[in-house]
Design an enzyme around this catalytic site. Structure first.
Site, PDB file in Angstrom:
ATOM      1  N   SER A 228       6.419  41.321 -29.385  1.00 52.88           N
ATOM      2  CA  SER A 228       5.036  41.064 -29.781  1.00 52.88           C
ATOM      3  C   SER A 228       4.843  39.575 -30.055  1.00 52.88           C
ATOM      4  CB  SER A 228       4.680  41.855 -31.047  1.00 52.88           C
ATOM      5  OG  SER A 228       5.268  41.247 -32.195  1.00 52.88           O
ATOM      6  N   ASP A 229       3.627  39.088 -29.850  1.00 50.41           N
ATOM      7  CA  ASP A 229       3.316  37.754 -30.369  1.00 50.41           C
ATOM      8  C   ASP A 229       3.384  37.835 -31.884  1.00 50.41           C
ATOM      9  OD1 ASP A 229       2.595  35.108 -30.589  1.00 50.41           O
ATOM     10  OD2 ASP A 229       0.848  35.281 -29.289  1.00 50.41           O
ATOM     11  N   TRP A 230       3.586  36.709 -32.528  1.00 45.74           N
ATOM     12  CA  TRP A 230       3.837  36.684 -33.969  1.00 45.74           C
ATOM     13  C   TRP A 230       2.591  37.161 -34.723  1.00 45.74           C
ATOM     14  CZ3 TRP A 230       7.725  35.913 -31.279  1.00 45.74           C
ATOM     15  CH2 TRP A 230       8.982  35.611 -31.798  1.00 45.74           C
TER      16      TRP A 230
END
Length: 793
Positions: A228-230
């Site tokens: 996932s993106d942060w």
């Protein structure tokens, strides 16, 4: 199962722990089973490794690393080999820093010039983006670590990027916004891919079965893991269920708890968790670093310079360049002293070294008479600075003027409001243009800008954001030591209103509507014969090239290029394919291949560009597969999209296509600036979702903090007012507050996702209750959930 024996020895708690971060940059280890952790770092154009208490946005300085030219710069090189060499350099520095996964390259399509993160992306064209990204991935992974192409998919604006829904028809999604990722996956086998923050047609990208399983795995054969993106995980359970392997950063065990509860309730099976763990372990063990590794940073500095030289675009030249020896030059512009060489945000590199023009200009056979700042960097008008510049310029033979976008206009989390450079720079150009001395403008920016001042100068050297060694690279071009060979990877319109998505960008509330369909960049301009200042694929040289002798067969196109000038140089030839079709709408031409060829004066070479599976295809929404339409195709070889030198026709056998009567004739003509709701729904195949926030409803976990402007709680409205005021002040100071940019764009749920476990999702729900005007109820529950979190921890 490759790791069946190992997985059977794990407790269920250990299994779920592997599917979420341990801290901001690393994953969990299981020491009793000799399962190591995995370290990640940002890395589109340089390794940004931070300490354990690091952050996503570059507020904590990273270790020293080589700052290579940004992706937007490297795309202008059209050079697959140099991109792979940069990838190797990035991979080597990752290994030396004990980084297992380098988060890059960024490869979203540059749909609109205003996107604040365009400097991290390659091009408006998916074919060029995919080929260069694949080269980066091959280079990085040749050193035994993983690249991580990002952000998958249709992530094309920074404003409200974590809540925005990209509403895009299936054909456009596949042909424009996913083809680059497809090329990267199939040609370089990345071990990881980062999902994007946004929704795509109503589903969060990080939990979309269609994107993560149907497309990545079934269609493309991806055999790595999805990260996932942060803070970009909406529902960890749904993410794991549909193809996400790793939620980052840590939520302090909150996500583990949610996954355990889901297994207990039968929402997800333990066998599916085992499958995700198996897939994760396969990548984890393949990227482990053995021993200590050293980096020759001086060699990498020279590689960064070479890469910048390959990418510099000469936009204009009235015989002013190259500069002759002992030319008396004045240097004007703050960027000459303090260069703009990279953008701001999570990609910010702590450069190993940094050259400025003022520091290195004495190395050249030029009569350098002095430097003045010329303008205030953050845009304040200053007549004294202009007067100083004019006084110095009057004493020189040639003026070197360094200008471009200032620091606040190319930053993660914020989209530009217009295409203009600061007005004080324009005033400086106008003042210097009154002098008889020729002006050479050196541009620094990572996306197209308004160039109404184009006729006020004699030459324009566009360095984009050239990395730490850019100063010498640009000077090498200006004195003729290097013949410029870069060509634009994006179109430069005359005005912003000329763009196909002028009326649709950015999405302001719930959605971003891709009404222009396939007509992005040159696909729109060329189809509609819209004049542009500089076309896609354009760039000048100090020599000239002649194209001849085209030969086309079913496998390839062949032609000859002759260097007709008196200086060695490289030419980027471009293959475009077009088809006149009454059944499906198509842009006039689309890039389907390219070659960069080096030639000595008088030398000629035969160039061969092979056709591939992307050359003639279109995405058929009826079969949900790529098909080739039967018929004649125009094969075009150009020096740019507007400078077609050779052409011919090729018959390609394919399927007969029946026209979809729901598609508006505007899409066939390319006249897409005023697409109606009904016309867009015909393209989408369904009704449009609501684009506006419903201000009558209470706010929820997935609403953005910005929406507190209409919250029932007076305290919430005051809080967002303060945040927006602080954001505005930071821009006025020329240093955008990246934390505030992140906060104002993020949804409430991200408070839990980015707090490292100090705030649970249940606590966020109670905060939202307070925001919705139930102060005492929400506060009471917040305290209880905080106590419960402490006990659970």
């Amino acid at each position: 199962m490759k790791y069946r024996d190992l997985i059977t020895k794990m407790t269920i708690e250990e299994k779920v722990s592997l599917l979420a971060g341990k801290d901001f940059w690393t994953t969990h280890s299981i020491e009793r089973l000799n399962i190591p952790s995995m370290a990640m770092a940002d890395g589109p154009h340089g390794v940004r490794k931070q300490a354990e208490n690091g952050d996503h946005l570059g507020l904590v300085e990273g270790v020293k690393a080589t700052c290579f030219p940004t992706s937007a710069t490297m795309a202008n090189s059209w050079n697959v080999e140099i991109c792979e060499r940069i990838g190797q350099g990035l991979g080597q520095e990752a290994v030396a820093s004990n980084v297992n996964v380098l988060l890059g390259p960024g490869m979203n399509i540059k749909r609109n010039p205003l996107c604040g993160r365009n400097f991290e992306y390659f091009s408006e064209d998916p074919y060029l983006s995919g080929k260069l990204a694949a080269a980066y991935v091959r280079g990085i992974q040749s050193k035994g670590v993983s690249a991580c192409p990002k952000h998958f998919a249709a992530n094309n604006q920074e404003y409200l990027r974590m809540t925005n829904d990209s509403v895009v028809d299936e054909r456009t999604l596949r042909e424009i916004y996913m083809t680059g990722f497809e090329i990267a996956v199939k040609e370089s086998n990345p071990k990881t891919i980062m999902s994007s923050y946004n929704k795509v047609n109503g589903e969060y990208a990080n939990e979309s079965e269609k994107l993560l399983r149907d497309t990545l795995i079934d269609d493309w054969g991806f055999n790595g893991i999805v990260v996932s993106d942060w803070g970009g995980s909406n529902d960890h359970v749904e993410g794991v269920k549909n193809g996400n392997h790793l939620e980052m950063p840590t939520t302090g065990g909150d996500s583990d708890y949610q996954l355990l509860e889901a297994i207990k309730k039968g929402v997800i099976t333990e066998s599916l968790v085992d499958k995700r763990v198996e897939e994760y372990l396969d990548v984890l063990f393949s990227v482990q670093i053995q021993g200590e590794h050293q980096v020759n940073y001086e060699e990498h500095h020279e590689l960064a310079r070479k890469a910048a030289e390959e990418s510099i675009v000469l936009l204009k030249n009235n015989d002013t360049l190259p500069l002759k020896p002992h030319t008396k030059i004045s240097v004007i512009g703050d960027f000459a002293e303090t260069p703009r060489y990279q953008g701001a945000g999570s990609s910010l590199v702590n450069s190993y070294k940094l050259e400025s023009t003022i520091e290195v200009i004495s190395d050249y056979e030029l009569d350098y008479i002095g430097y003045v700042q010329g303008y205030d960097r953050i845009g304040r008008a200053d007549s004294n600075k202009i007067n100083d510049a004019v006084n110095l310029a009057e004493k020189s033979d040639v003026i070197l003027l360094y200008i471009g976008l200032d620091d606040v206009n190319e930053v993660e989390g914020y989209d530009r409001e217009h295409m203009k450079i600061p007005e004080n720079q324009v005033q400086l150009i106008e003042a210097l243009a009154k002098l008889p001395q020729p002006i050479v403008i050196v541009l620094s920016c990572g996306a197209p800008i308004d160039m109404l001042w184009n006729d006020r100068c004699d030459a324009i050297v566009h360095g984009y954001l050239p990395g730490q060694a850019g100063a010498k690279a640009i000077l090498n071009v200006m004195v003729g030591k290097v013949n410029p060979s870069g060509k634009l990877s994006e179109s430069y319109p005359y005005e912003y209103k000329d763009l196909s998505n002028y009326n649709y960008y950015p999405g302001l509330e719930k959605t971003s509507e891709y009404r222009e369909g396939l007509y992005v960049g040159y696909r729109y301009f060329d189809t509609n014969a819209v004049d542009v200042r500089y076309p896609f694929g354009y760039g000048l040289s100090y020599t000239s090239f002649e194209y001849s002798d085209i030969k086309i067969d079913s496998n390839s196109v062949r032609f000859t290029i002759l260097n007709t000038g008196d200086m060695q140089g490289s030419e980027i030839s471009q293959l475009y394919v077009g088809k006149k079709s009454k059944a499906i709408y198509r842009p006039l031409k689309e890039l389907k291949g390219f070659k960069k060829v080096y030639l000595e004066p008088g030398e000629s070479k035969e160039v061969v560009i092979e056709f591939d599976d992307k050359s003639f295809r279109y995405f058929d929404i009826n079969t949900m597969k790529f098909q080739v339409e039967d018929g004649d195709y125009e094969i075009m070889i150009g020096a740019s999209s507007r400078d077609i030198r050779l052409s011919g026709t090729l018959y390609v056998k394919g399927v007969e296509v029946i026209r979809d009567t729901n598609i508006s004739k505007r899409y066939f003509s390319g006249d897409v600036q005023q697409i109606t709701n009904e016309e867009f729904e015909g393209l989408l195949g369904h009704k449009l979702p609501d684009a506006d926030w419903d201000r009558t409803k209470p706010l929820g976990l997935n609403d953005s903090l910005t929406q507190m402007t209409y919250a029932k709680s007076r305290l919430a409205r005051l809080a967002i007012k303060i945040l927006l005021t602080l954001r505005k002040r930071s821009f006025k100071k020329g240093k955008p507050n990246l934390n505030i940019l992140f906060l104002t764009n993020m949804p409430f749920r991200a408070i839990a996702k980015m707090s490292g476990g100090t705030v649970s999702m249940e606590m966020v729900g109670n905060i939202v209750t307070i925001v919705n005007g139930h102060f005492f109820k929400g506060t009471s529950r917040l305290i209880k959930s905080w106590i419960w979190l402490g006990r659970r921890g």
